[in-house]
Design a protein around this motif. Structure first.
Motif, mmCIF file in Angstrom:
data_model
loop_
_atom_site.group_PDB
_atom_site.id
_atom_site.type_symbol
_atom_site.label_atom_id
_atom_site.label_comp_id
_atom_site.label_asym_id
_atom_site.label_seq_id
_atom_site.Cartn_x
_atom_site.Cartn_y
_atom_site.Cartn_z
ATOM 1 N N MET A 19 4.254 -15.719 -53.486
ATOM 2 C CA MET A 19 3.347 -17.006 -53.812
ATOM 3 C C MET A 19 2.258 -15.263 -53.742
ATOM 4 S SD MET A 19 3.597 -19.742 -54.161
ATOM 5 C CE MET A 19 2.708 -21.092 -53.982
ATOM 6 N N PRO A 20 1.485 -15.546 -54.441
ATOM 7 C CA PRO A 20 1.432 -16.941 -55.823
ATOM 8 C C PRO A 20 1.855 -17.072 -56.909
ATOM 9 C CG PRO A 20 -0.853 -15.267 -55.794
ATOM 10 C CD PRO A 20 0.349 -15.264 -54.447
ATOM 11 N N GLU A 21 2.972 -16.012 -57.132
ATOM 12 C CA GLU A 21 3.023 -15.848 -57.970
ATOM 13 C C GLU A 21 4.199 -17.123 -58.743
ATOM 14 O OE1 GLU A 21 5.070 -12.095 -58.663
ATOM 15 O OE2 GLU A 21 6.907 -13.314 -59.235
ATOM 16 N N ALA A 22 4.722 -18.266 -57.586
ATOM 17 C CA ALA A 22 5.613 -18.567 -58.268
ATOM 18 C C ALA A 22 4.229 -19.747 -59.130
ATOM 19 C CB ALA A 22 6.096 -19.424 -56.983
ATOM 20 N N GLY A 23 3.613 -19.815 -58.084
ATOM 21 C CA GLY A 23 2.062 -21.234 -58.503
ATOM 22 C C GLY A 23 1.227 -21.039 -59.578
ATOM 23 N N LEU A 24 1.375 -19.813 -59.303
ATOM 24 C CA LEU A 24 0.682 -19.036 -61.028
ATOM 25 C C LEU A 24 1.279 -19.341 -62.127
ATOM 26 C CD1 LEU A 24 -1.123 -15.982 -59.362
ATOM 27 C CD2 LEU A 24 -2.195 -17.878 -60.056
ATOM 28 N N ALA A 25 2.576 -18.930 -61.801
ATOM 29 C CA ALA A 25 4.074 -19.201 -62.844
ATOM 30 C C ALA A 25 3.917 -20.660 -63.610
ATOM 31 C CB ALA A 25 5.090 -19.052 -63.090
ATOM 32 N N TYR A 58 12.319 -20.265 -49.173
ATOM 33 C CA TYR A 58 11.563 -19.372 -49.392
ATOM 34 C C TYR A 58 10.184 -19.241 -48.348
ATOM 35 C CZ TYR A 58 8.910 -15.177 -50.697
ATOM 36 O OH TYR A 58 8.606 -13.513 -50.941
ATOM 37 N N GLY A 59 9.522 -17.914 -47.549
ATOM 38 C CA GLY A 59 8.582 -18.763 -46.325
ATOM 39 C C GLY A 59 7.659 -17.071 -47.164
ATOM 40 N N ALA A 60 6.561 -17.296 -48.106
ATOM 41 C CA ALA A 60 6.682 -16.072 -48.248
ATOM 42 C C ALA A 60 4.982 -16.009 -47.187
ATOM 43 C CB ALA A 60 5.442 -16.763 -48.846
ATOM 44 N N THR A 61 5.622 -14.885 -46.499
ATOM 45 C CA THR A 61 4.078 -14.587 -45.156
ATOM 46 C C THR A 61 3.512 -13.068 -45.800
ATOM 47 O OG1 THR A 61 5.855 -12.399 -45.186
ATOM 48 C CG2 THR A 61 5.943 -15.240 -43.801
ATOM 49 N N GLN A 62 2.185 -12.848 -45.215
ATOM 50 C CA GLN A 62 1.113 -11.938 -46.088
ATOM 51 C C GLN A 62 1.501 -11.119 -46.104
ATOM 52 O OE1 GLN A 62 -1.333 -12.878 -47.150
ATOM 53 N NE2 GLN A 62 -2.944 -11.526 -46.941
ATOM 54 N N GLY A 63 2.068 -10.194 -45.036
ATOM 55 C CA GLY A 63 3.014 -8.777 -44.763
ATOM 56 C C GLY A 63 1.111 -8.089 -44.642
ATOM 57 N N PRO A 64 1.239 -6.773 -44.858
ATOM 58 C CA PRO A 64 2.332 -5.988 -45.623
ATOM 59 C C PRO A 64 3.396 -5.486 -44.515
ATOM 60 C CG PRO A 64 0.857 -4.155 -45.723
ATOM 61 C CD PRO A 64 0.217 -5.845 -45.091
ATOM 62 N N ARG A 65 3.124 -5.659 -42.812
ATOM 63 C CA ARG A 65 3.627 -6.136 -42.368
ATOM 64 C C ARG A 65 5.351 -6.285 -42.117
ATOM 65 N NH1 ARG A 65 3.698 -9.807 -38.414
ATOM 66 N NH2 ARG A 65 1.395 -10.778 -37.953
ATOM 67 N N LEU A 66 5.935 -6.501 -41.230
ATOM 68 C CA LEU A 66 7.153 -7.280 -41.134
ATOM 69 C C LEU A 66 6.675 -8.618 -39.594
ATOM 70 C CD1 LEU A 66 9.921 -4.722 -41.419
ATOM 71 C CD2 LEU A 66 9.250 -6.783 -43.089
ATOM 72 N N LEU A 83 10.042 -23.734 -51.239
ATOM 73 C CA LEU A 83 8.920 -22.183 -50.643
ATOM 74 C C LEU A 83 8.550 -22.859 -49.595
ATOM 75 C CD1 LEU A 83 6.506 -21.996 -51.517
ATOM 76 C CD2 LEU A 83 7.509 -20.836 -54.098
ATOM 77 N N ILE A 84 7.211 -22.345 -48.739
ATOM 78 C CA ILE A 84 6.153 -22.400 -47.936
ATOM 79 C C ILE A 84 5.623 -21.293 -47.850
ATOM 80 C CG2 ILE A 84 5.536 -23.232 -45.548
ATOM 81 C CD1 ILE A 84 7.983 -25.011 -45.329
ATOM 82 N N ASP A 85 4.209 -21.815 -48.087
ATOM 83 C CA ASP A 85 3.742 -20.145 -48.143
ATOM 84 C C ASP A 85 2.252 -20.046 -46.775
ATOM 85 O OD1 ASP A 85 1.562 -19.012 -49.434
ATOM 86 O OD2 ASP A 85 0.677 -20.296 -50.419
ATOM 87 N N TYR A 86 2.702 -19.121 -46.215
ATOM 88 C CA TYR A 86 2.044 -18.856 -45.569
ATOM 89 C C TYR A 86 1.065 -17.846 -45.365
ATOM 90 C CZ TYR A 86 5.854 -20.971 -43.152
ATOM 91 O OH TYR A 86 6.846 -21.805 -42.572
ATOM 92 N N THR A 87 0.935 -17.328 -46.969
ATOM 93 C CA THR A 87 0.229 -16.319 -47.442
ATOM 94 C C THR A 87 -1.513 -17.108 -47.633
ATOM 95 O OG1 THR A 87 -0.144 -17.088 -49.779
ATOM 96 C CG2 THR A 87 1.155 -15.003 -48.737
#
Ligand code: HPA
Length: 253
Positions: free
Chosen positions: A195-201, A165-173, A107-111
Motif C-alpha cells: 500500500m498504497p499501490e493496491a488502492g491506487l490501482a 498482507y500487512g503493509a508496514t511503513q519501513g524501511p526498517r524491519l 490486506l491491512i494498511d499500517y503505512t
C-alpha cells in the motif's frame, strides 16, 4: 503492435525479468511525475509484457518515497490494464515460510504519510478532481487472482492461495511486538510496498493482484536472531526460479 498483456512491478531482489526479449525502454512522464525508472516492454515466452522495478533498477528508492501514482499511471499510459505486483515479504503464519510464493486476498494498511489516493487536487488532469470512494472490500482483483492461481497449476508452481498482507511503513524491519500485533490482527505476510499501490490501482481502474515472495520469517516468527539482506536476496532468488514461465502463462490468460 500487440497490446501489453500484463505489467509486472518487481520488488526487492527482482530488478529485471530474465527472458524478456526484444526489449524497448520507455521513460514516461505522467501527471503525477516520473516513475521509479524505465519501463521495459518486451516479449516473454511469446507474450508482450511490461516490467518496472518498483524501487528503481539499482534499488535506490525506499518504500515510503516510491511514487506509486506515477508508476501505475505510467503503465496505464502504455495501455496496460492488468498489473501483477511482485512483493518481497516476511512470513508470519505457518503456510508462509521462506521461499514460499503466495497470492493474498486481503490486506491491512499500517503505512502513514504516503500519498495514498489520486484524489489530491494536485493533478493537472480534471478527471482526478472527482473524489472517488472506490470499493476495496476485495483489494486484489478476484479475476486476476484466479488467473495467477490457474497459471500456477499449469506451470506446476506451488502458490499459497489467500492470506492477509500487512503493509508496514519501513524501511526498517519490524519489532517482534509489531509482528505479534500484526498476527493478532490476522496478517499472514508483512511487506512495505503493498500500500498504497493496491488502492491506487483500484482508483485508476487497473486490475491488480499480488504475488508475494517470502524472503524470511518476520521478526520473532522463526529461529533467526537477525534478518539479513543476504538471506532476503538469496531466498528471493531461489523462489524466483520458474517465474518467467508463470508470468507468461498469466499473461497468456
Ligand atoms: N518485513 C517487512 N518487509 C519485508 C520483510 C519483513 O520481514 N521481508 C521482506 N520484506
Amino acid at each position: 503492435m500487440l497490446p501489453i498483456a500484463l505489467a509486472v512491478i518487481g520488488g526487492t531482489g527482482v530488478y529485471s525479468l530474465a527472458d524478456l526479449h526484444d526489449v524497448e525502454s520507455h521513460h514516461p512522464d505522467t501527471r503525477f511525475g516520473k516513475p521509479s525508472g524505465p519501463i521495459r516492454v518486451g516479449r516473454l515466452l511469446g507474450q508482450r509484457v511490461a516490467f518496472l522495478a518498483r524501487h528503481g533498477e539499482g534499488h535506490s528508492v525506499p518504500p515510503h518515497r516510491i511514487n506509486y501514482r506515477a508508476n501505475l499511471a505510467a503503465l496505464q499510459q502504455l495501455g496496460v490494464s492488468q498489473v501483477l505486483a511482485l512483493n518481497t515479504v516476511g512470513g508470519i503464519t505457518d503456510h508462509y515460510g521462506p521461499r514460499v510464493l503466495g497470492c493474498p486476498d486481503q490486506l491491512i494498511d499500517y503505512t502513514w504519510g504516503r500519498v495514498s489516493t489520486i484524489c489530491e487536487g494536485d493533478s493537472q488532469d480534471s478527471a482526478d478532481h472527482q473524489v472517488l470512494h472506490v470499493d476495496f472490500g476485495d483489494p486484489y482483483t478476484p479475476l486476476l487472482r484466479q488467473r495467477v492461481l490457474a497459471a500456477a497449476r499449469v506451470t506446476g508452481k506451488a502458490i499459497v492461495d489467500g492470506g492477509c498482507y500487512g503493509a508496514t511503513q519501513g524501511p526498517r524491519l519490524e519489532t517482534r511486538a509489531e509482528i505479534a500485533r500484526l498476527k493478532r490482527d490476522g496478517c499472514d505476510l508483512v511487506g512495505m510496498t503493498g500500500m498504497p499501490e493496491a488502492g491506487l490501482a483500484r482508483e485508476l481502474g487497473l486490475q491488480y493482484a499480488c504475488l508475494a515472495i517470502v524472503a524470511n520469517w518476520a521478526a520473532g516468527c522463526g529461529d533467526d536472531e537477525e534478518i539479513t539482506m543476504a538471506e532476503v536476496l538469496a531466498n528471493v532468488q531461489a523462489a524466483s526460479a520458474g517465474l518467467a514461465e508463470l508470468i507468461a502463462e498469466i499473461a497468456r490468460g
